[in-house]
Design a protein around this motif. Sequence first.
Motif, PDB file in Angstrom:
ATOM      1  N   LEU A 113      40.104  36.719  43.331  1.00 55.96           N
ATOM      2  CA  LEU A 113      39.145  37.529  43.843  1.00 55.96           C
ATOM      3  C   LEU A 113      38.981  38.895  43.035  1.00 55.96           C
ATOM      4  CD1 LEU A 113      37.235  38.424  45.950  1.00 55.96           C
ATOM      5  CD2 LEU A 113      38.991  38.996  47.605  1.00 55.96           C
ATOM      6  N   GLU A 137      36.721  47.773  46.917  1.00 52.27           N
ATOM      7  CA  GLU A 137      37.163  46.517  47.524  1.00 52.27           C
ATOM      8  C   GLU A 137      38.443  46.130  46.821  1.00 52.27           C
ATOM      9  OE1 GLU A 137      34.475  43.683  48.827  1.00 52.27           O
ATOM     10  OE2 GLU A 137      35.727  42.003  48.477  1.00 52.27           O
ATOM     11  N   GLU A 141      42.090  45.456  48.165  1.00 53.16           N
ATOM     12  CA  GLU A 141      42.788  44.148  47.877  1.00 53.16           C
ATOM     13  C   GLU A 141      44.086  44.279  47.350  1.00 53.16           C
ATOM     14  OE1 GLU A 141      42.054  41.818  49.430  1.00 53.16           O
ATOM     15  OE2 GLU A 141      39.875  41.212  49.407  1.00 53.16           O
ATOM     16  N   GLU A 192      38.307  34.364  52.684  1.00 56.73           N
ATOM     17  CA  GLU A 192      38.265  35.370  53.506  1.00 56.73           C
ATOM     18  C   GLU A 192      38.196  34.919  55.049  1.00 56.73           C
ATOM     19  OE1 GLU A 192      36.033  38.727  51.895  1.00 56.73           O
ATOM     20  OE2 GLU A 192      37.729  39.302  50.804  1.00 56.73           O
ATOM     21  N   GLU A 224      38.899  43.869  56.054  1.00 58.75           N
ATOM     22  CA  GLU A 224      38.261  42.298  55.546  1.00 58.75           C
ATOM     23  C   GLU A 224      36.794  42.598  56.023  1.00 58.75           C
ATOM     24  OE1 GLU A 224      39.131  40.053  53.207  1.00 58.75           O
ATOM     25  OE2 GLU A 224      40.819  41.089  52.924  1.00 58.75           O
ATOM     26  N   HIS A 227      34.655  43.644  53.561  1.00 55.04           N
ATOM     27  CA  HIS A 227      34.366  42.777  52.250  1.00 55.04           C
ATOM     28  C   HIS A 227      33.674  41.536  52.822  1.00 55.04           C
ATOM     29  CE1 HIS A 227      38.891  43.938  51.270  1.00 55.04           C
ATOM     30  NE2 HIS A 227      38.050  45.111  51.400  1.00 55.04           N
TER      31      HIS A 227
END
Length: 330
Positions: A113, A137, A141, A192, A224, A227
């Motif tokens: 990702l 993001e 992550e 996700e 999340e 995201h």
Amino acid sequence: MTTLEQSLPLLPGKPEIPDDAELAGADERAWRELLGRLSRQSVTKHFDAYEDVAWDDPDHAVQPDDPRFELIPLDPLGGTDWYQSQPQPVRARIGLHRFATFMKVGVQFENVLKRGLLTFAESLPNDSPEFRYVYHEIAEETQHSMMFQEFVNRTGLTVGGMPRSLLFFARSIPSLARRFPELFFVFVLGGEEPIDQMQRRALRERQWRHPLAERISQIHVIEEARHMSFARAYLLRHVPRLGFFGRGLLALRSPFILGNMATLMLEPSAQFVRRYQIPKDVMDQAYRKSPVFAGLRRDSLAKTRHLCQELGLIRPPFSWLWQAFRIDQA
Ligand SMILES: [Fe+2]
Ligand SMILES: [Fe+2]
């Protein structure tokens, strides 16, 4: 740094996360405003893998025979007679190994990702509102992966993660972010959403008994939400602009990606089955032939499926693929 206590009250209604109607209707100004909002949330509400998890609290120690690691009710394997008849230390070890495998798959998925997001960001012009959001993001992550890997390391178990064939296939994903970003963001949601749904439900129903498992899930669920919001917003904005050929290709390839991601995220790998010598009929009972698991699997991608429906991606001649991958609407 935000504490969990400050963040959690925002979870149930999630007022800071825009809904699909808002995402779909965004014109250029609203789009910039939306990404600005998501970016600001990343500043005011984020977590550090080492500062915000009390790894060395004695109550958080990771011991393979700790009964708090026994499988949670959400995992159908835990309800089988085979699992229940195992000695307690074996039940705990299986539960810990399952959780650690989720973490390892999470690290591998987030690796792909992040590389995809970096590839995506590479093509953005100056003053693009996506740039700052995407970098937030990637930073988040990175913290998740450090948190997941730290947990895996503390188990002392040999934790495999994704099957080799899938790891090989995953190598082609980051370049999708440049060649076909719409498909890349379907892949993002495919990884996700199932994890998020599971973690959310386990938290809501207070299924986690080990405080580290609970803490890791809380942190992950909070971040999340942003995201997935961005991935959905991207798809709602860009899929309608695709031509006939692009949309057809997206409709064809999305169920393959989503179906494989659901299997990866929800079912034990062949390696795991061999490691604990789980009999075939137990696997059938827990996963392959279980109506409860079939519902869980379909629900794990409910929002993404609904989005694909809205975008006109679930239609003949592609609808049967959703059935074949057992991710269609029940
Ligand atoms: Fe993550
Ligand atoms: Fe994420």
